[in-house]
Design a protein around this motif. Sequence first.
Motif, PDB file in Angstrom:
ATOM      1  N   ASN A  51      38.202  22.419  15.443  1.00 55.10           N
ATOM      2  CA  ASN A  51      38.803  21.656  16.543  1.00 55.10           C
ATOM      3  C   ASN A  51      37.844  21.473  17.712  1.00 55.10           C
ATOM      4  OD1 ASN A  51      41.247  20.995  15.360  1.00 55.10           O
ATOM      5  ND2 ASN A  51      42.253  22.878  16.028  1.00 55.10           N
ATOM      6  N   LEU A  52      37.025  22.479  17.996  1.00 56.04           N
ATOM      7  CA  LEU A  52      36.024  22.315  19.053  1.00 56.04           C
ATOM      8  C   LEU A  52      34.985  21.273  18.659  1.00 56.04           C
ATOM      9  CD1 LEU A  52      35.516  26.019  20.182  1.00 56.04           C
ATOM     10  CD2 LEU A  52      36.482  24.150  21.554  1.00 56.04           C
ATOM     11  N   GLY A  53      34.647  21.224  17.371  1.00 57.97           N
ATOM     12  CA  GLY A  53      33.710  20.207  16.889  1.00 57.97           C
ATOM     13  C   GLY A  53      34.274  18.804  17.028  1.00 57.97           C
ATOM     14  N   LEU A  54      35.550  18.637  16.706  1.00 58.67           N
ATOM     15  CA  LEU A  54      36.201  17.329  16.854  1.00 58.67           C
ATOM     16  C   LEU A  54      36.237  16.905  18.323  1.00 58.67           C
ATOM     17  CD1 LEU A  54      39.129  17.770  14.317  1.00 58.67           C
ATOM     18  CD2 LEU A  54      37.244  16.124  14.131  1.00 58.67           C
ATOM     19  N   LEU A  55      36.467  17.871  19.218  1.00 56.78           N
ATOM     20  CA  LEU A  55      36.445  17.568  20.651  1.00 56.78           C
ATOM     21  C   LEU A  55      35.056  17.092  21.066  1.00 56.78           C
ATOM     22  CD1 LEU A  55      37.395  17.615  23.591  1.00 56.78           C
ATOM     23  CD2 LEU A  55      37.047  20.088  23.597  1.00 56.78           C
ATOM     24  N   MET A  56      34.030  17.776  20.609  1.00 60.22           N
ATOM     25  CA  MET A  56      32.662  17.398  20.961  1.00 60.22           C
ATOM     26  C   MET A  56      32.337  15.989  20.472  1.00 60.22           C
ATOM     27  SD  MET A  56      29.190  19.565  20.285  1.00 60.22           S
ATOM     28  CE  MET A  56      27.631  19.059  20.995  1.00 60.22           C
ATOM     29  N   MET A  57      32.892  15.616  19.306  1.00 60.85           N
ATOM     30  CA  MET A  57      32.654  14.288  18.737  1.00 60.85           C
ATOM     31  C   MET A  57      33.518  13.202  19.371  1.00 60.85           C
ATOM     32  SD  MET A  57      32.504  15.466  14.739  1.00 60.85           S
ATOM     33  CE  MET A  57      32.352  13.782  14.107  1.00 60.85           C
ATOM     34  N   GLY A  58      34.423  13.612  20.276  1.00 60.02           N
ATOM     35  CA  GLY A  58      35.293  12.634  20.928  1.00 60.02           C
ATOM     36  C   GLY A  58      36.506  12.251  20.108  1.00 60.02           C
ATOM     37  N   ARG A  59      36.870  13.093  19.109  1.00 64.81           N
ATOM     38  CA  ARG A  59      38.019  12.805  18.250  1.00 64.81           C
ATOM     39  C   ARG A  59      38.932  14.029  18.159  1.00 64.81           C
ATOM     40  NH1 ARG A  59      33.572  10.335  16.184  1.00 64.81           N
ATOM     41  NH2 ARG A  59      33.768   8.124  15.633  1.00 64.81           N
ATOM     42  N   PRO A  60      39.370  14.567  19.297  1.00 70.29           N
ATOM     43  CA  PRO A  60      40.149  15.815  19.244  1.00 70.29           C
ATOM     44  C   PRO A  60      41.568  15.617  18.718  1.00 70.29           C
ATOM     45  CG  PRO A  60      40.077  14.992  21.494  1.00 70.29           C
ATOM     46  CD  PRO A  60      39.170  14.095  20.681  1.00 70.29           C
ATOM     47  N   TRP A  61      42.026  16.591  17.910  1.00 71.43           N
ATOM     48  CA  TRP A  61      43.469  16.643  17.598  1.00 71.43           C
ATOM     49  C   TRP A  61      44.208  17.225  18.793  1.00 71.43           C
ATOM     50  CZ3 TRP A  61      46.119  17.262  12.763  1.00 71.43           C
ATOM     51  CH2 TRP A  61      45.344  17.505  11.649  1.00 71.43           C
ATOM     52  N   VAL A  62      43.526  18.192  19.449  1.00 68.17           N
ATOM     53  CA  VAL A  62      44.153  19.002  20.478  1.00 68.17           C
ATOM     54  C   VAL A  62      43.052  19.430  21.459  1.00 68.17           C
ATOM     55  CG1 VAL A  62      43.823  21.190  19.235  1.00 68.17           C
ATOM     56  CG2 VAL A  62      45.767  20.960  20.749  1.00 68.17           C
ATOM     57  N   LEU A  63      43.434  19.656  22.707  1.00 68.71           N
ATOM     58  CA  LEU A  63      42.489  20.128  23.720  1.00 68.71           C
ATOM     59  C   LEU A  63      42.800  21.582  24.076  1.00 68.71           C
ATOM     60  CD1 LEU A  63      42.587  17.106  26.229  1.00 68.71           C
ATOM     61  CD2 LEU A  63      40.770  17.618  24.588  1.00 68.71           C
ATOM     62  N   PRO A  64      41.794  22.362  24.488  1.00 71.02           N
ATOM     63  CA  PRO A  64      42.116  23.676  25.039  1.00 71.02           C
ATOM     64  C   PRO A  64      43.144  23.522  26.156  1.00 71.02           C
ATOM     65  CG  PRO A  64      39.752  23.444  24.758  1.00 71.02           C
ATOM     66  CD  PRO A  64      40.344  22.084  24.513  1.00 71.02           C
ATOM     67  N   ALA A  65      44.082  24.446  26.242  1.00 69.60           N
ATOM     68  CA  ALA A  65      45.220  24.277  27.151  1.00 69.60           C
ATOM     69  C   ALA A  65      44.783  24.047  28.602  1.00 69.60           C
ATOM     70  CB  ALA A  65      46.136  25.490  27.061  1.00 69.60           C
ATOM     71  N   THR A  66      43.814  24.804  29.086  1.00 68.92           N
ATOM     72  CA  THR A  66      43.370  24.631  30.475  1.00 68.92           C
ATOM     73  C   THR A  66      42.712  23.273  30.668  1.00 68.92           C
ATOM     74  OG1 THR A  66      43.035  27.012  30.686  1.00 68.92           O
ATOM     75  CG2 THR A  66      42.028  25.628  32.357  1.00 68.92           C
ATOM     76  N   VAL A  67      41.950  22.839  29.678  1.00 66.34           N
ATOM     77  CA  VAL A  67      41.286  21.535  29.754  1.00 66.34           C
ATOM     78  C   VAL A  67      42.325  20.418  29.792  1.00 66.34           C
ATOM     79  CG1 VAL A  67      39.764  19.938  28.528  1.00 66.34           C
ATOM     80  CG2 VAL A  67      39.189  22.376  28.659  1.00 66.34           C
TER      81      VAL A  67
END
Length: 281
Positions: free
Chosen positions: A127-143
């Motif tokens: 999931n962190l990798g998907l966020l880095m690629m700009g295709r997140p399923w979910v974000l860290p709650a604080t973010v």
Amino acid sequence: MVMVFDGKKFVEDKEKFLQQEFKKLVKKGDVLKLVSILVGQNQNSRLYISLKEKIAIRLGIVFEKREFPEDVNVRELIDFIKSKNNDFGVKGIMVQLPLPAAFDNEIVTILREIDSQKDVDCLTPENLGLLMMGRPWVLPATVRGIWEILGKAGINRKTIIGKNVCILGRSDIVGKPLANLLINLGATVTVCHRQTGDLVKKTKAADILISATGQPDLIRGEMVKKEAVVIDVGSPRGDVNFRSVASKASFITPVPGGVGPVTVVSLLENFLDLALQRAMG
């Protein structure tokens, strides 16, 4: 005049919406269980889990807490996570960080075992990798919470483009993923940490200043650009000297009552999103 963000009111409105959505899922026969895993006796972690549990119960979610001693075997921890991955009723799994220091070399091994479709805190490498690629399923709650708060300051996918953002703190759960999110949205992002030189020059250049260091009164009024948006993620006392910074900022979050409560409800928004994705197959 500065706008002071009201986290309590924001969360109350969010809870009403979430309660309605969870009721719809329960009526369809869905079991909604969120599993929290704590290793050791960190009192701040216990407090945070307690806050999550209270809101989850109010929203009709079954909240399962599992505590392990500091000397738990890594295999036992992984076996427990795998058992919850295979439990259809469990829609979310979270490992409360930080883990005790003895697990520093095992943290990736542990977190990668969480089913990415049940990863409510966006902690898995996938999931962190998907966020880095700009295709997140979910974000860290604080973010996620910070991004929604920025919306109240008039920042959105259009207005963030080209903004100078300064983030203080480079943690894996706030600073780094937040920087990735904002870069992918078109902001120019500077990440500062304890080795950063000429900090004031960097903070004064920021249209949006976000501090997540846990160092009280780190940010003072003379370090802030006039009309800047200032988000204080410091815990438990806040990183920002509220009085001096509020006299310069156009928007500011207080501590307590700012990012903290929004983070908790954002985690439950993640839980809803993942439950809906699973329901749709």
